[in-house]
Every structure is written in C-alpha cells, then in structure tokens.
Scaffold this motif. Structure first.
Motif, PDB file in Angstrom:
ATOM      1  N   GLU A 234       0.830  -1.203   0.000  1.00  0.00           N
ATOM      2  CA  GLU A 234       0.000   0.000   0.000  1.00  0.00           C
ATOM      3  C   GLU A 234       0.869   1.260   0.000  1.00  0.00           C
ATOM      4  N   ARG A 235       1.945   1.246   0.773  1.00  0.00           N
ATOM      5  CA  ARG A 235       2.828   2.417   0.815  1.00  0.00           C
ATOM      6  C   ARG A 235       3.566   2.606  -0.509  1.00  0.00           C
ATOM      7  N   LEU A 236       3.927   1.497  -1.143  1.00  0.00           N
ATOM      8  CA  LEU A 236       4.571   1.598  -2.452  1.00  0.00           C
ATOM      9  C   LEU A 236       3.590   2.158  -3.480  1.00  0.00           C
ATOM     10  N   ARG A 237       2.321   1.746  -3.385  1.00  0.00           N
ATOM     11  CA  ARG A 237       1.289   2.280  -4.284  1.00  0.00           C
ATOM     12  C   ARG A 237       1.125   3.784  -4.072  1.00  0.00           C
ATOM     13  N   ARG A 238       1.141   4.211  -2.817  1.00  0.00           N
ATOM     14  CA  ARG A 238       1.031   5.642  -2.517  1.00  0.00           C
ATOM     15  C   ARG A 238       2.218   6.412  -3.065  1.00  0.00           C
ATOM     16  N   LEU A 239       3.394   5.822  -2.979  1.00  0.00           N
ATOM     17  CA  LEU A 239       4.573   6.485  -3.531  1.00  0.00           C
ATOM     18  C   LEU A 239       4.437   6.628  -5.046  1.00  0.00           C
ATOM     19  N   ALA A 240       3.928   5.596  -5.697  1.00  0.00           N
ATOM     20  CA  ALA A 240       3.718   5.661  -7.147  1.00  0.00           C
ATOM     21  C   ALA A 240       2.733   6.778  -7.490  1.00  0.00           C
ATOM     22  N   GLU A 241       1.689   6.942  -6.686  1.00  0.00           N
ATOM     23  CA  GLU A 241       0.715   8.003  -6.927  1.00  0.00           C
ATOM     24  C   GLU A 241       1.383   9.383  -6.772  1.00  0.00           C
ATOM     25  N   LEU A 242       2.240   9.517  -5.771  1.00  0.00           N
ATOM     26  CA  LEU A 242       2.943  10.786  -5.577  1.00  0.00           C
ATOM     27  C   LEU A 242       3.847  11.099  -6.769  1.00  0.00           C
ATOM     28  N   VAL A 243       4.538  10.069  -7.262  1.00  0.00           N
ATOM     29  CA  VAL A 243       5.419  10.251  -8.430  1.00  0.00           C
ATOM     30  C   VAL A 243       4.607  10.698  -9.634  1.00  0.00           C
ATOM     31  N   THR A 244       3.469  10.045  -9.854  1.00  0.00           N
ATOM     32  CA  THR A 244       2.618  10.393 -10.988  1.00  0.00           C
ATOM     33  C   THR A 244       2.088  11.820 -10.869  1.00  0.00           C
ATOM     34  N   ALA A 245       1.680  12.198  -9.656  1.00  0.00           N
ATOM     35  CA  ALA A 245       1.161  13.540  -9.443  1.00  0.00           C
ATOM     36  C   ALA A 245       2.241  14.608  -9.655  1.00  0.00           C
ATOM     37  N   THR A 246       3.468  14.261  -9.318  1.00  0.00           N
ATOM     38  CA  THR A 246       4.570  15.211  -9.434  1.00  0.00           C
ATOM     39  C   THR A 246       5.062  15.355 -10.863  1.00  0.00           C
ATOM     40  N   THR A 247       5.120  14.236 -11.576  1.00  0.00           N
ATOM     41  CA  THR A 247       5.707  14.240 -12.926  1.00  0.00           C
ATOM     42  C   THR A 247       4.674  14.386 -14.024  1.00  0.00           C
ATOM     43  N   GLY A 248       3.397  14.168 -13.664  1.00  0.00           N
ATOM     44  CA  GLY A 248       2.350  14.248 -14.679  1.00  0.00           C
ATOM     45  C   GLY A 248       2.307  13.016 -15.527  1.00  0.00           C
TER      46      GLY A 248
END
Length: 248
Positions: A234-248
């Motif tokens: 779950e934490r890895l999934r959240r990190l992926a979401e943060l990366v996507t939000a940051t990089t577009g």
C-alpha cells in the motif's frame, strides 16, 4: 574454523603447507575443485562463500582489461516497462545505468532523474551517509551487501580499472568501508529483503531481485517488490501516486 593457522588448516584439507600458502597467494591457478571443496569444508564456508572461493581461484592471472560498460537498449526498455515497481539497471561497479521514476523516488530523489550522471549506489551509501542512513533501516547490513557486491565483481573482472579505482577511493574516504572491507563479506546479492524508510510514505519492506543475462558483462536489472496485500504494498502504491502527481 576461525583462528586456524596454515600449519593446522593445510593437513585438514589434505594439502601441504607450502601448497596452501601458494593457494592463498593466488599462485595455483590449476587448483582442483576437490581441493577447493576440502578447504571450504575445513573453513565451514556457506554456499555463497564456496562459490566465491571457486571464482577467486579461477581469476585469470593476466588480469585482462575489460571493455567500458555500455547499457544495452533492451535493458533500458526493460527498466522503462515497469510502472508499478521500482526498477534499475545496475552496472558491475554499482553504477545505476538507468532507472524508472519510482526507483528514483525511492533510492535517490536528491539526484536529478534525467541528469547525465547517475549515482553509484555504493558511493552513495558510504559517502552520503546522512541520506543513506536515513533510507535504510539496517544501514550496516546494506553496507556489507554493497561490499559483497564489489567483492563478487572483483573476482569476475579483476582487470576493471574503474572498479579498483572505486575501491581505492572508498578505502581512502570512508572509515566504515575500510573496516568492513577487511571482513570480506560474501553474498550472491541476487534476492534481498530490506526495510526502506521513505519520508513521504513511511517504512516499506521490499524484496530486491537482481536479474542477470548470460552475456551481461556484470550488468543486471533489479526489481523492488512488496508482498501483495501488505502495508508495504500500500505504501509503495502511494509512492507511485505521488510520483505520478509530481511528474504528470
């Protein structure tokens, strides 16, 4: 058997003291597997240490120079294909040759993702201690695994001048590396579970799987994965979401 002298160890392995001395000094390139296995039994080596002993015994005495590392396009494509797991292409010296966005966010967000120069994970772990000791919950084990990685590469590519230069640099600049290097830790580094402390999502337990190809010349691809359904996943999934939000 720690503390055995040559005079005690050699007879237990069924060889003369003189022959064992030459073996230690790398002057017996034609040593048989039977002798190596006998020495390993006396020293009570584990499987990884036995494999390392055999590699050392086969090192070419000519120490031929190796070609500069070049990342194969197929390896880069493989790394880019992973979108839900951190992935890196790693060189024989510990250089990160390619990485995806998630690996960058996990392993070295303070480095530029698209920079011409990418980090060497061993150099970061020993020479950027403020960052690396924050990232790895068990930094000392990670550091020993780094040294085992270099030891294994050195046994396969003794003529790699860049590798020996890296080792000399770390011996000069890092007291921790200098102390651990004398211990000669051995590991195949192929599959390792480790706890990572990320400032945005917390601690994650990830397994790093190192995948090599027969003609890898010391290169490989490492994939970081969490157990399905676990808090780490779950934490890895959240990190992926943060990366996507940051990089577009």
């Amino acid at each position: 058997m720690a503390g055995l002298r040559r005079e005690e160890l050699a007879p237990l392995a069924g060889v003369s003291v003189g022959y064992y001395t030459r073996l230690e000094q790398g002057q017996s390139p034609n040593v048989s597997d039977e002798v190596l296995d006998a020495v390993a039994r006396v020293l009570r080596l584990d499987d990884d240490e036995v494999a390392h002993l055999h590699r050392l015994a086969r090192v070419a005495r000519t120490r031929e120079k190796v070609r500069p590392e070049q990342l194969r396009p197929g390896i880069r494509l493989m790394v880019d294909s992973f979108t839900e797991a951190p992935a890196i292409a790693v060189g024989r010296r510990g250089d990160i040759l390619a990485w995806n966005r998630l690996a960058h966010a996990l392993l070295a967000p303070h480095w530029a993702f698209d920079g011409a120069e990418k980090p060497n994970f061993v150099r970061v772990d020993f020479l950027e201690p403020e960052f690396s000791r924050g990232l790895y919950v068990d930094w000392e084990q990670k550091a020993r695994d780094d040294i085992a990685y270099l030891e294994g590469t050195l046994s396969r590519f003794p003529g790699d001048e860049g590798l020996t230069a890296l080792i000399e640099e770390l011996l000069t600049l890092s007291p921790e590396f200098r102390a651990m290097w004398t211990e000669h830790p051995v590991s195949n580094c192929a599959s390792i579970s480790r706890d990572y402390r990320h400032p945005d999502v917390g601690v994650m337990t990830l397994t790093a799987e190192l995948l090599r190809t027969p003609d890898d010349e010391g290169q490989g691809v490492t994939i970081f994965q969490a157990e399905a359904g676990s808090p780490s996943a779950e934490r890895l999934r959240r990190l992926a979401e943060l990366v996507t939000a940051t990089t577009g």
